[in-house]
Design a protein around this motif. Structure first.
Motif, PDB file in Angstrom:
ATOM      1  N   VAL A  67      -5.171  66.426  38.426  1.00 46.33           N
ATOM      2  CA  VAL A  67      -5.018  67.859  38.217  1.00 46.33           C
ATOM      3  C   VAL A  67      -4.426  68.087  36.841  1.00 46.33           C
ATOM      4  O   VAL A  67      -3.781  67.213  36.273  1.00 46.33           O
ATOM      5  CB  VAL A  67      -4.110  68.531  39.272  1.00 46.33           C
ATOM      6  N   ALA A  68      -4.669  69.251  36.332  1.00 51.90           N
ATOM      7  CA  ALA A  68      -3.955  69.719  35.152  1.00 51.90           C
ATOM      8  C   ALA A  68      -2.829  70.607  35.654  1.00 51.90           C
ATOM      9  O   ALA A  68      -3.012  71.373  36.592  1.00 51.90           O
ATOM     10  CB  ALA A  68      -4.880  70.511  34.247  1.00 51.90           C
ATOM     11  N   THR A  74      -4.785  73.537  31.412  1.00 48.48           N
ATOM     12  CA  THR A  74      -6.144  73.445  30.875  1.00 48.48           C
ATOM     13  C   THR A  74      -6.752  72.130  31.321  1.00 48.48           C
ATOM     14  O   THR A  74      -6.226  71.070  30.998  1.00 48.48           O
ATOM     15  CB  THR A  74      -6.144  73.527  29.345  1.00 48.48           C
TER      16      THR A  74
ATOM     17  N   GLN B 181       2.635  73.781  25.510  1.00 48.97           N
ATOM     18  CA  GLN B 181       1.681  74.834  25.813  1.00 48.97           C
ATOM     19  C   GLN B 181       0.351  74.272  26.277  1.00 48.97           C
ATOM     20  O   GLN B 181      -0.334  74.846  27.077  1.00 48.97           O
ATOM     21  CB  GLN B 181       1.458  75.705  24.559  1.00 48.97           C
ATOM     22  N   SER B 183      -0.340  72.001  28.179  1.00 48.81           N
ATOM     23  CA  SER B 183      -0.219  71.127  29.340  1.00 48.81           C
ATOM     24  C   SER B 183      -1.488  71.205  30.161  1.00 48.81           C
ATOM     25  O   SER B 183      -2.112  72.247  30.263  1.00 48.81           O
ATOM     26  CB  SER B 183       0.977  71.554  30.183  1.00 48.81           C
ATOM     27  N   GLY B 184      -1.850  70.165  30.748  1.00 48.87           N
ATOM     28  CA  GLY B 184      -2.990  70.250  31.600  1.00 48.87           C
ATOM     29  C   GLY B 184      -4.100  69.448  31.134  1.00 48.87           C
ATOM     30  O   GLY B 184      -4.449  69.513  30.020  1.00 48.87           O
ATOM     31  N   ILE B 185      -4.606  68.811  31.954  1.00 48.47           N
ATOM     32  CA  ILE B 185      -5.845  68.212  31.797  1.00 48.47           C
ATOM     33  C   ILE B 185      -5.698  67.095  32.696  1.00 48.47           C
ATOM     34  O   ILE B 185      -5.037  66.159  32.526  1.00 48.47           O
ATOM     35  CB  ILE B 185      -6.058  67.679  30.461  1.00 48.47           C
ATOM     36  N   GLY B 186      -6.326  67.250  33.640  1.00 45.05           N
ATOM     37  CA  GLY B 186      -6.267  66.188  34.580  1.00 45.05           C
ATOM     38  C   GLY B 186      -7.341  65.342  34.095  1.00 45.05           C
ATOM     39  O   GLY B 186      -8.437  65.762  33.907  1.00 45.05           O
ATOM     40  N   ILE B 187      -7.069  64.115  33.877  1.00 47.00           N
ATOM     41  CA  ILE B 187      -8.211  63.375  33.520  1.00 47.00           C
ATOM     42  C   ILE B 187      -8.338  62.262  34.477  1.00 47.00           C
ATOM     43  O   ILE B 187      -7.393  61.676  34.931  1.00 47.00           O
ATOM     44  CB  ILE B 187      -8.122  62.801  32.176  1.00 47.00           C
ATOM     45  N   PRO B 188      -9.562  61.958  34.774  1.00 48.28           N
ATOM     46  CA  PRO B 188      -9.799  60.866  35.706  1.00 48.28           C
ATOM     47  C   PRO B 188      -9.235  59.576  35.140  1.00 48.28           C
ATOM     48  O   PRO B 188      -9.520  59.201  34.025  1.00 48.28           O
ATOM     49  CB  PRO B 188     -11.310  60.798  35.791  1.00 48.28           C
ATOM     50  N   VAL B 193     -13.148  58.461  30.748  1.00 41.82           N
ATOM     51  CA  VAL B 193     -13.323  59.691  29.976  1.00 41.82           C
ATOM     52  C   VAL B 193     -11.975  60.073  29.384  1.00 41.82           C
ATOM     53  O   VAL B 193     -10.996  60.202  30.102  1.00 41.82           O
ATOM     54  CB  VAL B 193     -13.848  60.834  30.870  1.00 41.82           C
ATOM     55  N   GLU B 194     -11.915  60.238  28.134  1.00 42.03           N
ATOM     56  CA  GLU B 194     -10.655  60.519  27.480  1.00 42.03           C
ATOM     57  C   GLU B 194     -10.387  62.014  27.401  1.00 42.03           C
ATOM     58  O   GLU B 194     -11.291  62.829  27.487  1.00 42.03           O
ATOM     59  CB  GLU B 194     -10.670  59.947  26.049  1.00 42.03           C
ATOM     60  N   THR B 195      -9.163  62.338  27.233  1.00 39.53           N
ATOM     61  CA  THR B 195      -8.797  63.734  27.049  1.00 39.53           C
ATOM     62  C   THR B 195      -7.784  63.831  25.922  1.00 39.53           C
ATOM     63  O   THR B 195      -7.302  62.827  25.431  1.00 39.53           O
ATOM     64  CB  THR B 195      -8.148  64.323  28.300  1.00 39.53           C
ATOM     65  N   GLN B 196      -7.459  65.024  25.565  1.00 38.73           N
ATOM     66  CA  GLN B 196      -6.534  65.212  24.460  1.00 38.73           C
ATOM     67  C   GLN B 196      -5.350  66.055  24.881  1.00 38.73           C
ATOM     68  O   GLN B 196      -5.503  67.071  25.523  1.00 38.73           O
ATOM     69  CB  GLN B 196      -7.253  65.925  23.303  1.00 38.73           C
ATOM     70  N   ASN B 198      -2.928  66.055  27.027  1.00 37.93           N
ATOM     71  CA  ASN B 198      -2.987  66.525  28.390  1.00 37.93           C
ATOM     72  C   ASN B 198      -2.004  65.836  29.305  1.00 37.93           C
ATOM     73  O   ASN B 198      -1.532  64.753  29.050  1.00 37.93           O
ATOM     74  CB  ASN B 198      -4.396  66.272  28.941  1.00 37.93           C
ATOM     75  N   ILE B 199      -1.717  66.508  30.390  1.00 42.73           N
ATOM     76  CA  ILE B 199      -0.938  65.912  31.459  1.00 42.73           C
ATOM     77  C   ILE B 199      -1.838  65.767  32.671  1.00 42.73           C
ATOM     78  O   ILE B 199      -2.518  66.698  33.057  1.00 42.73           O
ATOM     79  CB  ILE B 199       0.261  66.792  31.832  1.00 42.73           C
ATOM     80  N   SER B 200      -1.853  64.622  33.206  1.00 42.27           N
ATOM     81  CA  SER B 200      -2.666  64.384  34.387  1.00 42.27           C
ATOM     82  C   SER B 200      -1.771  63.828  35.470  1.00 42.27           C
ATOM     83  O   SER B 200      -0.893  63.030  35.192  1.00 42.27           O
ATOM     84  CB  SER B 200      -3.782  63.406  34.034  1.00 42.27           C
TER      85      SER B 200
END
Lengths: 138, 231
Positions: A67-68, A74, B181, B183-188, B193-196, B198-200
Motif C-alpha cells: 500500500v501507499a 501516491t 509529502q 509518501s506513498g507508493i506501495g510497490i510490489p 518494478v521500481e518506484t521513486q 515512496n513508502i511501501s
C-alpha cells in the motif's frame, strides 16, 4: 451509555483519537498512453464533528501486497525501466464544516518518445482513511 | 501473546503517540512569498502535523500541500527545527490571510521530560473513541530503508524526513523536518518494478525507496510512526 460510566484513561496527555474510518474503492478505467494529466475521482462524505487530522492508505488491485500510505498517498507504478509512470495521487480535506472529500488524481506520464507500454489497464484502488482527533474548540 | 494487534487499541505493547504541542497561527502576508517564524518553545524538534485554511473556523481545511491543489488554502511549506516552526507562504498577488493548526509529537529519540498541555480541547482519552497504537522510531538516514514490523497485516504509517530549504531572498537557510509529502507508493516487493520516493508497507516490512531527487550530502534522520491501523 451514560457518560458517568465512561472512564478517562491517562488524562495527563493528549493523544490521537480515531473519530471515523472510511473505505472507498474507485474503478479507474483503462487508457492508452497519451493521458498525461489524467482525470480526478472524488468521494464526498459528511463528518459529524470537525475532524482534524487524517492518515491515508491506497491499495492497487494488481499489487495487493503493498500500500501507499501517509498524510497523502501516491501509488506509482513504473514501466519501461522507469520511463513510463502511472501515478494515482490520493489527497483529502474538508470542503466545508461538515463535508469531507477524498480525491484521486490519475497521471500517466511517459518520458521517452517510443515507450513499450502503450495501454494502461483498468485498475481498482482501495482507499482507507482514518480521521483522527476532533478539532479544537473555537 | 497478541495474535492480532488490531484487537487492542490501547495496550502497553503499542504506546500512544502523545500530542505534546498544539497551536494555531494566522498568516497575514504583505509579500507575494513570505517567511513566517514561530518559536515553539520546546526542548526538542517536534514532528508536526499541519492543517491549513483560508478561514479561522477551518470549515474548509486540508494538508497545506494538497489543500493548495484543492483550492482550500494558498500554497505553503511548513517545517520545524529545534526552535522554530517555519511557514513559507506563497500568497502571490492575492495575499490572502491563511490560518494553520499545528500539533506536534516528541521524536522517539527524545528522553527528556514532556510537559502536559492545557486540557481545553477534546484531545483527551475517553472511552468514546478508538485509539491507534503506534510504533515510533528513527533512522539515521534519508536513504532507502526497510523496517521489519511483523504486525501480520499492512499498516498505515507516516514519516518525517529532514529537508533543507535555502531562501536567499530571506537570507536564511532552514534545516528542519516535515512530513514527507511524497509518501506513498506501495510497490510490489517481489516483482522488480521500481518506484521513486515512496513508502511501501507489507505484512512484515515497511520499505521506503528514495527517489531520484537531488541527493543531499550528510547524515539525515527519518522519523516514522507505524500505526496499528490497517492500510
Amino acid at each position: 451509555m451514560s457518560k458517568l460510566n465512561r472512564f478517562i484513561i491517562n488524562s495527563d496527555y493528549d493523544s490521537l483519537k480515531i473519530v471515523d474510518q472510511i473505505s472507498w474503492t474507485v474503478s479507474v478505467p483503462s487508457a492508452t498512453l497519451g493521458q498525461e494529466d489524467g482525470p480526478t475521482y472524488d468521494y464526498n462524505f459528511t463528518v459529524p464533528n470537525d475532524v482534524y487530522f487524517d492518515v491515508l492508505s491506497v491499495k492497487h488491485s494488481n499489487y495487493p501486497n503493498s500500500v501507499a500510505t501517509g498524510t497523502t498517498a501516491t501509488f506509482s507504478v513504473l514501466y519501461d525501466s522507469g520511463n513510463t509512470i502511472a501515478q494515482y495521487e490520493v489527497t483529502c480535506g474538508k470542503t466545508s464544516a461538515t463535508n469531507y472529500r477524498i480525491r484521486v488524481k490519475v497521471n500517466r506520464i511517459w518520458g521517452q518518445s517510443s515507450p513499450a507500454t502503450t495501454t494502461f489497464g483498468a485498475v481498482n484502488l482501495t482507499i482507507k482513511l482514518n480521521l483522527l482527533v476532533p478539532s479544537e474548540q473555537q | 501473546m497478541v495474535q492480532d494487534a488490531r484487537r487492542f487499541q490501547y495496550t502497553s505493547d503499542y504506546p500512544q503517540p502523545l500530542v505534546t504541542y498544539r497551536n494555531q497561527f494566522t498568516l497575514a502576508p504583505t509579500q507575494d512569498v513570505q517567511l513566517f517564524k514561530f518559536e515553539h518553545g520546546l526542548p526538542y524538534m517536534p514532528l508536526i502535523l499541519v492543517k491549513a485554511s483560508l478561514t479561522s473556523d477551518f470549515a474548509a481545511s486540508g494538508d497545506p500541500w494538497t489543500g493548495a491543489n484543492l483550492g482550500i488554502n494558498d500554497a505553503m511549506e511548513v517545517m520545524a527545527d529545534n526552535k522554530y516552526i517555519y511557514v513559507i507562504l506563497f500568497a502571490n498577488e492575492n495575499r490572502r490571510t491563511n490560518y494553520i493548526r499545528v500539533i506536534g509529537f516528541a521524536p522517539p529519540d527524545y528522553d527528556g521530560a514532556i510537559a502536559t498541555i492545557p486540557n481545553d480541547s477534546n484531545f483527551r482519552f475517553n472511552s468514546d473513541y478508538n485509539y491507534a497504537g503506534c510504533i515510533a522510531g528513527v533512522l539515521n538516514t534519508g536513504d532507502s530503508y526497510e523496517i521489519e514490523h511483523n504486525l501480520g497485516y499492512i499498516p498505515q504509517c507516516r514519516c518525517w524526513q529532514h529537508d533543507e530549504i535555502t531562501l536567499s531572498d530571506f537570507g536564511i537557510d532552514i534545516s528542519g523536518y516535515r512530513v514527507k509529502q511524497a509518501s506513498g507508493i506501495g510497490i510490489p516487493i517481489n516483482t522488480g518494478v521500481e518506484t521513486q520516493n515512496n513508502i511501501s508497507t507489507a505484512s512484515k516490512y515497511i520499505i521506503y525507496k528514495r527517489g531520484n531527487e537531488d541527493i543531499r550530502v550528510g547524515a539525515y534522520k527519518t522519523y516514522y510512526h507505524i500505526y496499528t491501523l490497517e492500510g
